[in-house]
Design a protein around this motif. Structure first.
Motif, PDB file in Angstrom:
ATOM      1  N   ASP A  33      50.535  -1.417 -38.726  1.00 19.44           N
ATOM      2  CA  ASP A  33      49.053  -1.221 -38.908  1.00 19.44           C
ATOM      3  C   ASP A  33      48.759   0.140 -38.931  1.00 19.44           C
ATOM      4  OD1 ASP A  33      46.228  -1.320 -38.024  1.00 19.44           O
ATOM      5  OD2 ASP A  33      46.403  -3.329 -38.218  1.00 19.44           O
ATOM      6  N   VAL A  34      48.006   0.486 -40.051  1.00 18.10           N
ATOM      7  CA  VAL A  34      47.680   1.947 -40.141  1.00 18.10           C
ATOM      8  C   VAL A  34      46.564   2.246 -38.829  1.00 18.10           C
ATOM      9  CG1 VAL A  34      46.346   3.400 -41.341  1.00 18.10           C
ATOM     10  CG2 VAL A  34      48.194   2.121 -42.565  1.00 18.10           C
ATOM     11  N   ARG A  35      45.916   1.429 -38.348  1.00 13.44           N
ATOM     12  CA  ARG A  35      45.156   1.976 -37.351  1.00 13.44           C
ATOM     13  C   ARG A  35      45.846   1.987 -36.073  1.00 13.44           C
ATOM     14  NH1 ARG A  35      39.650   0.701 -38.457  1.00 13.44           N
ATOM     15  NH2 ARG A  35      39.433   1.168 -36.107  1.00 13.44           N
ATOM     16  N   GLU A  36      46.840   1.274 -35.812  1.00 15.96           N
ATOM     17  CA  GLU A  36      47.879   1.594 -34.687  1.00 15.96           C
ATOM     18  C   GLU A  36      48.545   3.011 -35.246  1.00 15.96           C
ATOM     19  OE1 GLU A  36      51.865  -0.310 -32.785  1.00 15.96           O
ATOM     20  OE2 GLU A  36      50.132  -1.565 -33.796  1.00 15.96           O
ATOM     21  N   LEU A  37      49.062   3.078 -36.337  1.00 14.48           N
ATOM     22  CA  LEU A  37      49.777   4.279 -36.509  1.00 14.48           C
ATOM     23  C   LEU A  37      49.104   5.576 -36.393  1.00 14.48           C
ATOM     24  CD1 LEU A  37      52.377   5.601 -37.743  1.00 14.48           C
ATOM     25  CD2 LEU A  37      51.275   5.469 -39.865  1.00 14.48           C
ATOM     26  N   LEU A  38      47.840   5.521 -36.804  1.00 16.86           N
ATOM     27  CA  LEU A  38      47.012   6.786 -36.577  1.00 16.86           C
ATOM     28  C   LEU A  38      45.828   6.774 -35.473  1.00 16.86           C
ATOM     29  CD1 LEU A  38      45.953   7.194 -40.358  1.00 16.86           C
ATOM     30  CD2 LEU A  38      47.773   8.156 -39.233  1.00 16.86           C
ATOM     31  N   ASP A  39      46.022   5.904 -34.702  1.00 24.05           N
ATOM     32  CA  ASP A  39      45.168   5.764 -33.210  1.00 24.05           C
ATOM     33  C   ASP A  39      43.951   5.682 -33.917  1.00 24.05           C
ATOM     34  OD1 ASP A  39      47.307   5.951 -31.401  1.00 24.05           O
ATOM     35  OD2 ASP A  39      47.433   8.179 -31.360  1.00 24.05           O
ATOM     36  N   LEU A  40      43.633   4.944 -34.645  1.00 23.92           N
ATOM     37  CA  LEU A  40      42.131   4.661 -35.184  1.00 23.92           C
ATOM     38  C   LEU A  40      41.353   3.876 -34.364  1.00 23.92           C
ATOM     39  CD1 LEU A  40      42.551   4.783 -39.082  1.00 23.92           C
ATOM     40  CD2 LEU A  40      42.068   6.925 -37.553  1.00 23.92           C
ATOM     41  N   ASN A  41      41.908   3.105 -33.442  1.00 19.08           N
ATOM     42  CA  ASN A  41      41.187   2.294 -32.064  1.00 19.08           C
ATOM     43  C   ASN A  41      40.740   3.252 -31.084  1.00 19.08           C
ATOM     44  OD1 ASN A  41      41.423  -0.011 -33.899  1.00 19.08           O
ATOM     45  ND2 ASN A  41      43.543  -0.180 -32.880  1.00 19.08           N
ATOM     46  N   ASP A  42      40.148   4.275 -31.510  1.00 16.16           N
ATOM     47  CA  ASP A  42      39.726   5.334 -30.633  1.00 16.16           C
ATOM     48  C   ASP A  42      38.084   5.715 -30.760  1.00 16.16           C
ATOM     49  OD1 ASP A  42      39.662   7.488 -28.777  1.00 16.16           O
ATOM     50  OD2 ASP A  42      40.818   8.914 -30.077  1.00 16.16           O
ATOM     51  N   ALA A  43      37.540   6.059 -29.771  1.00 15.25           N
ATOM     52  CA  ALA A  43      36.140   6.558 -29.633  1.00 15.25           C
ATOM     53  C   ALA A  43      35.815   7.864 -29.586  1.00 15.25           C
ATOM     54  CB  ALA A  43      35.487   5.697 -28.664  1.00 15.25           C
ATOM     55  N   ILE A  44      35.166   8.585 -30.363  1.00 12.44           N
ATOM     56  CA  ILE A  44      34.641   9.950 -30.052  1.00 12.44           C
ATOM     57  C   ILE A  44      33.397  10.275 -28.944  1.00 12.44           C
ATOM     58  CG2 ILE A  44      33.991  12.268 -31.023  1.00 12.44           C
ATOM     59  CD1 ILE A  44      35.589  11.299 -33.476  1.00 12.44           C
ATOM     60  N   ILE A  45      33.512  10.699 -28.110  1.00  9.94           N
ATOM     61  CA  ILE A  45      32.469  10.821 -27.146  1.00  9.94           C
ATOM     62  C   ILE A  45      31.789  12.423 -26.961  1.00  9.94           C
ATOM     63  CG2 ILE A  45      31.877  10.629 -24.587  1.00  9.94           C
ATOM     64  CD1 ILE A  45      34.116   8.714 -24.308  1.00  9.94           C
ATOM     65  N   GLU A  46      30.523  12.411 -27.237  1.00  6.83           N
ATOM     66  CA  GLU A  46      29.788  13.509 -27.138  1.00  6.83           C
ATOM     67  C   GLU A  46      29.057  13.649 -26.031  1.00  6.83           C
ATOM     68  OE1 GLU A  46      26.900  16.578 -29.782  1.00  6.83           O
ATOM     69  OE2 GLU A  46      27.289  14.495 -30.490  1.00  6.83           O
ATOM     70  N   ILE A  47      29.402  14.587 -25.114  1.00  3.99           N
ATOM     71  CA  ILE A  47      28.355  14.987 -24.016  1.00  3.99           C
ATOM     72  C   ILE A  47      27.576  16.116 -23.965  1.00  3.99           C
ATOM     73  CG2 ILE A  47      30.106  13.619 -22.393  1.00  3.99           C
ATOM     74  CD1 ILE A  47      31.282  16.093 -21.372  1.00  3.99           C
ATOM     75  N   SER A  48      26.742  16.326 -23.456  1.00  4.54           N
ATOM     76  CA  SER A  48      25.844  17.291 -23.514  1.00  4.54           C
ATOM     77  C   SER A  48      25.890  17.979 -21.905  1.00  4.54           C
ATOM     78  CB  SER A  48      24.417  17.006 -23.774  1.00  4.54           C
ATOM     79  OG  SER A  48      23.473  18.097 -23.600  1.00  4.54           O
ATOM     80  N   LEU A  49      26.337  19.156 -21.694  1.00  2.61           N
ATOM     81  CA  LEU A  49      26.660  19.581 -20.343  1.00  2.61           C
ATOM     82  C   LEU A  49      25.386  20.630 -20.049  1.00  2.61           C
ATOM     83  CD1 LEU A  49      30.193  20.528 -20.624  1.00  2.61           C
ATOM     84  CD2 LEU A  49      29.190  18.670 -19.183  1.00  2.61           C
ATOM     85  N   THR A  50      24.963  20.880 -19.001  1.00  2.00           N
ATOM     86  CA  THR A  50      24.120  21.545 -18.411  1.00  2.00           C
ATOM     87  C   THR A  50      24.830  22.946 -18.191  1.00  2.00           C
ATOM     88  OG1 THR A  50      24.499  20.918 -16.021  1.00  2.00           O
ATOM     89  CG2 THR A  50      22.496  20.232 -17.218  1.00  2.00           C
ATOM     90  N   PRO A  51      24.041  24.293 -18.422  1.00  2.00           N
ATOM     91  CA  PRO A  51      24.928  25.520 -18.359  1.00  2.00           C
ATOM     92  C   PRO A  51      25.774  25.635 -17.062  1.00  2.00           C
ATOM     93  CG  PRO A  51      22.937  25.809 -19.157  1.00  2.00           C
ATOM     94  CD  PRO A  51      22.651  24.387 -18.571  1.00  2.00           C
ATOM     95  N   ASN A  52      25.490  25.069 -16.135  1.00  2.00           N
ATOM     96  CA  ASN A  52      26.201  25.385 -14.696  1.00  2.00           C
ATOM     97  C   ASN A  52      27.317  24.597 -14.626  1.00  2.00           C
ATOM     98  OD1 ASN A  52      24.758  22.866 -14.354  1.00  2.00           O
ATOM     99  ND2 ASN A  52      24.742  23.129 -12.274  1.00  2.00           N
TER     100      ASN A  52
END
Length: 792
Positions: A145-164
């Motif tokens: 399965d191509v999804r398994e081969l390319l690790d496509l069952n993944d999520a991209i998480i975006e976080i917003s950090l305070t400067p400290n």
């Protein structure tokens, strides 16, 4: 910051789904802005091996491919991709597969049956590239399965950090937080010192140790810069928002994302002599990697050799300093730059970089030696080579210090409102790798090198509540005692004043306290207004010293919208320079009430003829507002008002405001049409409301006498009336002006004021003699004070 969820879970793997992980991070102060899948949804796409290709008999651009998709028998698939060729491995969508936007079915293309589809990256939703088939690695298992081969069952998480929270600008930093929040073990990559196999080294000199107190460098010879970056590394970089460039550059970017330490790789063959961390010399220029040439300021920290400037320290390397696909020997840099030396420099030159984003917020000063070893490991694994010893130049006195912080557990419990015992407090703090030592009733806590944000006690208390959980804080109903406060009956509040003015047919407006200096100069006569250091607009650059400019400006807006009748008021604070003012020294901030009336005195109607509003209409409104307090009006001048149609307002001899018609020159300059009538008084004057006094109702008849006084034309009636009231006998109940006459029988420089005197006693009928005596006393006072004579 972007990162792959699967990458994070290799370091710490809590028993939470993706949404739960996002909620955990957000509640800990690492706000999750977005969670999105690494690839679009598709199914039944496997690794296919093209066994052969033949030209389509009826279409020049189509090929008939025989594909091994792990189904037992080869599949015949018609494909139009120009790069389809025998031997390559590609994604193969089987019959019944669902791709983004469509489903794969058996089909005939120009008469040839096709049992599936060979896919490009765009058809799988991986990118916008649709120029050809997506080539998979040659070792990809057929039928997987191509999804398994390319690790496509993944999520991209975006976080917003305070400067400290610069410590979380890395995967290990985020993983450290997750491990502490879930009390799970942290699995860090094994980083061991790489022993040198050659003696090559390059000297490093710290010419600006306060800005660069630590610099680590290492030469690695014989690398294969053209080696391919592993697919797993490419995927992690791309899902972190960084495109793959070359193996050496990708490794430095990977270590920056993993550990949080920016690095830079130089082509060692292009370097000359020792490496210097120094400030820019006058007139120096630098051509950056982004092909931008900049003139360097004197306070810009540089990395240079004995001959050339190599780059801006902690921001971006120079065009001639980077590695290329032909590089054989490289010099690897990992340094600590003080945040003060980097902060704002990139923005001054009009660009930014991932490195500057981290260095200006603070990078772990103990991380440089670890990062250079980690990068060396990866370079040797991927590109080969022979490493030399690590050269370390440092100024220990200029490295940041992590001072111990005293924490009082009782203070923490009081501020948080939760019953954490001392053992719980120690356990929570140790979970975020703080060095906790007990000292009687307090804790002495030393933060690690990567925690720039812990300096005072409340920083530690914040750590406690983050780790305990904001959502676990109790939410008791607020409690408080209420007491009925005394309210003087002889005072109104501003809301009552507003209602009284609104009852007189005025509408409230709220205008800016910032006005244009021309309005302040024209309508207030203020040549030295309070100027704003950073005005929100060029035409709002001074503070108002009067409410009149704001009302006049509101009138101009209404005039442009064909509003013929305008009656507005405002209650607001004004700002006057005053060296002795309190509570703000240098500035007096009185609250005032201002009214403006323009247009007709009454709305258009059949019951009375239309006429323009005049001075006496607004004067009546002011008298009604101030009643029962008696106000005195006396002719006066004001910068905004017509000199012959303006007056001051006073109460008990104290001036409280002005009233009058706007000066004709301002009417013309500001295009007001007809002249409006304005009034401004101190709010305290409108708040006074004297208590009524009881007086018995007389059963005796009242006596009235009229008297006409001839006096000079320049004497105002208010002064005469005040003098008569002061001289009135006890039986005089009221004195009213009912007529003003000039004309036949009166000298041109004289006028006649006719007053009606009402006299009454509550117990008896008045006699003619005492009535005459009371009137005579009034006449004598007028004669004495104003040289008046009784008109025959």
């Amino acid at each position: 910051m972007l990162f792959s969820e699967q990458w994070l879970r290799t370091l710490v793997d809590p028993a939470l789904d993706t949404e739960g992980l996002g909620h955990l991070l957000t509640m800990a102060g690492l706000e999750v802005e977005e969670i999105k899948p690494a690839a679009a949804a598709f199914s039944s796409v496997v690794v296919g091996h093209i066994l052969s290709t033949e030209k389509h008999p009826d279409a020049d651009r189509l090929k008939v491919c025989q594909v091994d998709a792990g189904q037992g028998e080869p599949l015949q698939i018609v494909c139009g991709a120009p790069n389809a060729e025998a031997g390559m491995k590609v994604p193969c969508a089987l019959v019944g597969a669902r791709l983004p936007g469509f489903e794969i079915k058996k089909a005939k293309l120009r008469g040839v049956a096709s049992f599936g589809m060979l896919c490009s990256a765009k058809e799988l939703g991986l990118s916008d590239d649709h120029g050809g088939l997506y080539r998979l690695s040659d070792d990809a298992p057929v039928g997987q399965d191509v999804r398994e081969l390319l690790d496509l069952n993944d999520a991209i998480i975006e976080i917003s950090l305070t400067p400290n929270r610069a410590d979380c600008l890395s995967l290990i930093g985020v993983a450290r937080e997750v491990a502490a929040l879930t009390d799970l073990p942290l699995t860090l990559p094994a980083i061991a010192p790489v022993p040198p196999t050659i003696d090559a080294r390059r000297e490093v000199v710290l010419d600006a140790p306060a800005a660069c107190p630590r610099f680590c460098g290492r030469i690695i010879e014989g690398v294969d810069a053209a080696a391919s970056t592993p697919e797993w590394m490419k995927r992690r970089l791309e899902r972190s928002g960084i495109r793959s460039i070359s193996a050496l550059v990708d490794i430095t970017n990977y270590v920056m994302l993993e550990l949080g330490q920016p690095l830079h790789a130089y082509d060692n063959a292009h370097l000359s002599g020792a490496i210097h961390a120094r400030l820019a010399a006058p007139g120096e220029k630098l051509l950056l990697l982004n092909e931008q040439t900049i003139d360097l300021d004197a306070d810009t920290l540089l990395i240079a050799d004995e001959r050339n400037v190599l780059g801006m320290a902690g921001i971006m390397g120079g065009e001639d300093s980077g590695v290329t696909l032909t590089t054989r020997d490289l010099f690897l840099e990992a340094a600590f730059f003080a945040p003060e030396a980097i902060a704002g420099r990139a923005r001054e030159y009009g660009f930014s970089s991932d490195a500057s984003h981290r260095f200006e917020r603070g990078v772990d000063f103990a991380l440089s030696p670890v990062a250079i070893e980690r990068a060396t490991q990866l370079i040797l694994e991927i590109c080969g080579g022979a490493p030399g010893p690590v050269t370390v130049a440092e100024s220990v006195a200029d490295l940041p210090a992590r001072e111990p912080v005293v924490l009082r557990p009782a203070r923490a419990r009081k501020l948080l409102g939760i019953a954490l015992d001392d053992d719980q407090i120690a356990s929570l703090l140790e979970r975020v790798h703080l060095d906790v030592r007990r000292d009687g009733d307090t804790f002495i806590v030393t933060p690690p090198s990567y925690r720039f944000d812990i300096e005072i006690e409340v920083d530690l208390i914040e750590e406690l509540v983050r780790l305990h959980g904001y959502e676990k804080l109790p939410a008791p109903a607020p409690q408080g005692s209420l007491a009925m406060l005394d309210k003087p009956e002889d005072r109104r509040d501003l809301w009552q004043v507003r209602r009284l003015v609104a009852d007189r047919d005025f509408q409230e407006v709220v205008t800016y306290a910032f006005i244009e200096d021309a309005w302040e100069r024209d309508l207030c006569g203020n040549e030295a207004p309070i100027r704003l250091a950073n005005p929100i607009a060029s035409q709002m650059n001074v503070m108002r010293s009067s409410l009149i400019p704001g009302l006049v400006q509101a009138l101009t807006v209404n005039r442009k919208r064909q509003s013929t009748r305008v009656r507005i008021f405002e209650v607001g604070r004004c700002f006057v320079a005053d060296a002795d003012a309190q509570p703000v020294p240098g500035y007096h901030q009185p609250v005032r009430l201002a009214l403006l009336a323009a247009g007709t005195a009454a709305p258009e109607q059949w019951g009375q003829p239309g006429r323009a509003v005049d001075f006496f209409d607004l004067k009546a409104d002011v008298e009604a507002l101030l009643a029962p307090v008696a106000a005195r009006f006396a002719a006066a001048e004001h910068p905004a008002l017509h000199p012959g149609r303006s007056a001051s307002i006073s109460i008990d001899g104290e001036p409280v405001g002005y009233i009058g018609e706007i000066h004709p020159k301002w009417v013309q300059k500001y295009d007001l049409g007809t002249a409006p009538i304005v009034c401004e008084i101190e709010a305290d004057a409108a708040l006074a409301a004297r208590l009524p006094e009881y007086a018995p109702i007389s059963r005796q008849p009242a006596v009235t006498r009229d008297m006409a006084l001839v006096l000079d034309h320049g004497i105002d009636s208010a002064s005469v009336l005040a003098a008569l009231e002061a001289a009135a006998a006890p039986i005089v109940r009221a004195i009213e002006l009912f007529d003003v006459y000039q004309g036949k029988g009166i000298d041109p420089d004289k006028k006649s004021l006719a007053f009606r005197v009402l006299m009454q006693d509550t117990q008896r009928t008045l006699e003619d003699a005492e009535v005459d005596a009371a009137v005579a006393a009034l006449v004598q006072r007028a004669e004495a004070d104003f040289n008046a004579r009784l008109r025959g």
